[in-house]
Scaffold this motif. Sequence first.
Motif, PDB file in Angstrom:
ATOM      1  N   ARG A  69       0.852  -1.191   0.000  1.00  0.00           N
ATOM      2  CA  ARG A  69       0.000   0.000   0.000  1.00  0.00           C
ATOM      3  C   ARG A  69       0.886   1.239   0.000  1.00  0.00           C
ATOM      4  NH1 ARG A  69      -4.052   0.772   4.920  1.00  0.00           N
ATOM      5  NH2 ARG A  69      -2.203   1.357   6.089  1.00  0.00           N
ATOM      6  N   ASP A 125      -0.083   5.735   3.682  1.00  0.00           N
ATOM      7  CA  ASP A 125      -1.403   6.119   4.207  1.00  0.00           C
ATOM      8  C   ASP A 125      -1.201   7.104   5.360  1.00  0.00           C
ATOM      9  OD1 ASP A 125      -4.106   6.273   4.674  1.00  0.00           O
ATOM     10  OD2 ASP A 125      -4.238   4.397   5.783  1.00  0.00           O
ATOM     11  N   ARG A 171      -5.762  12.519   3.874  1.00  0.00           N
ATOM     12  CA  ARG A 171      -4.978  11.330   4.230  1.00  0.00           C
ATOM     13  C   ARG A 171      -4.943  10.383   3.042  1.00  0.00           C
ATOM     14  NH1 ARG A 171      -8.185   7.084   8.036  1.00  0.00           N
ATOM     15  NH2 ARG A 171      -6.485   5.845   7.190  1.00  0.00           N
ATOM     16  N   GLU A 192     -12.268   1.617   1.270  1.00  0.00           N
ATOM     17  CA  GLU A 192     -12.400   1.986   2.687  1.00  0.00           C
ATOM     18  C   GLU A 192     -13.464   3.053   2.879  1.00  0.00           C
ATOM     19  OE1 GLU A 192      -8.184   1.848   4.711  1.00  0.00           O
ATOM     20  OE2 GLU A 192      -8.048   2.988   2.851  1.00  0.00           O
ATOM     21  N   ASP A 250     -11.451   0.948   8.358  1.00  0.00           N
ATOM     22  CA  ASP A 250     -11.917   2.272   7.955  1.00  0.00           C
ATOM     23  C   ASP A 250     -13.311   2.221   7.346  1.00  0.00           C
ATOM     24  OD1 ASP A 250     -10.112   4.380   8.645  1.00  0.00           O
ATOM     25  OD2 ASP A 250      -8.635   3.383   7.382  1.00  0.00           O
ATOM     26  N   ARG A 297     -12.993   5.064  14.756  1.00  0.00           N
ATOM     27  CA  ARG A 297     -12.475   3.746  15.112  1.00  0.00           C
ATOM     28  C   ARG A 297     -11.581   3.772  16.346  1.00  0.00           C
ATOM     29  NH1 ARG A 297      -8.331   2.480  10.098  1.00  0.00           N
ATOM     30  NH2 ARG A 297      -6.994   1.348  11.518  1.00  0.00           N
TER      31      ARG A 297
HETATM   32 MG    MG Z   1      -7.505   1.967   6.514  1.00  0.00          MG
END
Ligand code: MG
Length: 541
Positions: A311, A314, A337, A400, A424, A434
């Motif tokens: 990924r 992030d 983000r 997400e 997410d 969260r």
């Molecule tokens: Mg996430």
Amino acid sequence: MSLSEGAVLAGLGVGLISAVGEVHVVKPAAALPEWSKDGGDADAKKVALREAIDAVSKHLDELGEKAGGTSAEIFDALKMFLEDDELIDMANDAIDEGWSAAAAYGKSVDTFGELIGGDPTFAERVADLQDLSKRVQAHLAGIELGLELPETGSIILVGEDFSPADTAQFTPAVVGVITTKGGPTSHTAIICRSRSIAAVVSCAGAKDLADGDLVLVDPVGDRVVLSGDASLATKPISFIAVNDKPVIPVRANIGTLNDAEEAAKTDAEGVGLFRTELLYLSAATAPSVSEQTASYAAILTAAPVGPIVVRTIDAGSDKPVPFLNMPHEENPSLGVRGFRLIVEHRSFIEDQLRSLEAARQQTGREVWVMAPMIATLDETKQFAELARSIGKFKVGIMVETPSIAALVDQLGSVVDFVSIGTNDLSQYLFAADRMNPSLGALLNHWQPALIRTLARIAAGGENGGFSVGVCGESASDPAFAVVLAGLGISSVSVSRSQVAAVRNALESLNLGTAKEIANKVLKATSAEEAKAIALDALASL
Ligand code: MG
Ligand code: PEP
């Protein structure tokens, strides 16, 4: 309100062991003094703060020695936070501004917590750090924070949540724990799992329990029953593998070289989520392409055999990677983000992809790349074009946000795969932060709205001809992983400690049976019902 015999209190169960015992309510400690500017002597306050930190640190050593095992490791990690130079410098600066030593440390921990809290690995640790901050402040104010538990008998501790310093004081008499707050990855949950203590967290109704109540803690049933009858405990499912391969591949989630090495010791089929930002959470300057290439190549080499899904960074205002200079945001999880960084930091994302391509060529590993926090088709296209122009990757995105989940049927010609981040996705689907320990019930992955959304995404992937994985924490629940397979999810990626358990569950049945179970679960109207349907069906396999 007093509860009657047989009353059932719903929560989230931790582990498979149940227990019966007498409730021992842990009352909140005396309130700490309000934070204020007291105008005292700055040097004396700095000395007092250092003494308080040293005292708490020594206390942690003692507790760690007493508790041993997982707890001792956690205390070592906490001490590093407690004594962090940057944190103490911040507090000393606040003392120079006139704040009391307690206020200065408390405020600095808040700022520090914001810095590290965005990262999932650290999010739950922020609560632990806040507990240490309280202990330092209590020491400065001369307030005692001990638990004072009996050594014998069978007690069920009831409280809001328990910190590492609390759990280290658990005596052998503690056979069960109930928390009104705290999620499935809270410290309480981790410790109870590792010490085989029966636990139910996020059990709001437990606030009505009183000292001396006889209760059954029934984690498999996600409930507490006001009764001494152990035979009411819900039986756990024991999956029996009948195939030598799981119905869908089980990959591992990693963030560091050590994770990759540990994951390679499991039977994970490659990596389903490599969280690259974990390498850079304390980097003051941007890593160069050659530095990144070297770290990625080492991780690719060490990772378990199979594809490696990487990924791109992030980071965001709640997960600030220092060198990206993210501005403070009021509502960080709704802020800039993940892939949204492309506007201000395009060159870093390009460098990351270049480094990954170089590492791919060096190691000969199969690398898939995906972007986090994608909300629109346009963003998906931008990322796919960019990634394909830089390397020979399979290209995908994380699902997400509810917005991209609604557009899955339009992704067919754009991506090779998607990976659902249920952590997410739940947060945005349920408008439930969260990291808020009070909202554990909404973030329960058995919520029907989440399960139906997952079914739609899986169907979108099947129609569009691209694979759909799940890499959020939900996939680490073996029973839920079976439901995911039945919904049409094509792979799961789980914490490395869960690889064996999830594989075992996915080896215990064929895909047709998983589909039948998932179809039944899709009819549920509550999280409790969804889980009960799945467990019932799995128990009668
Ligand atoms: Mg996430
Ligand atoms: C997720 O959101 O489910 C996910 C896997 O990403 P992270 O937890 O790193 O945000």
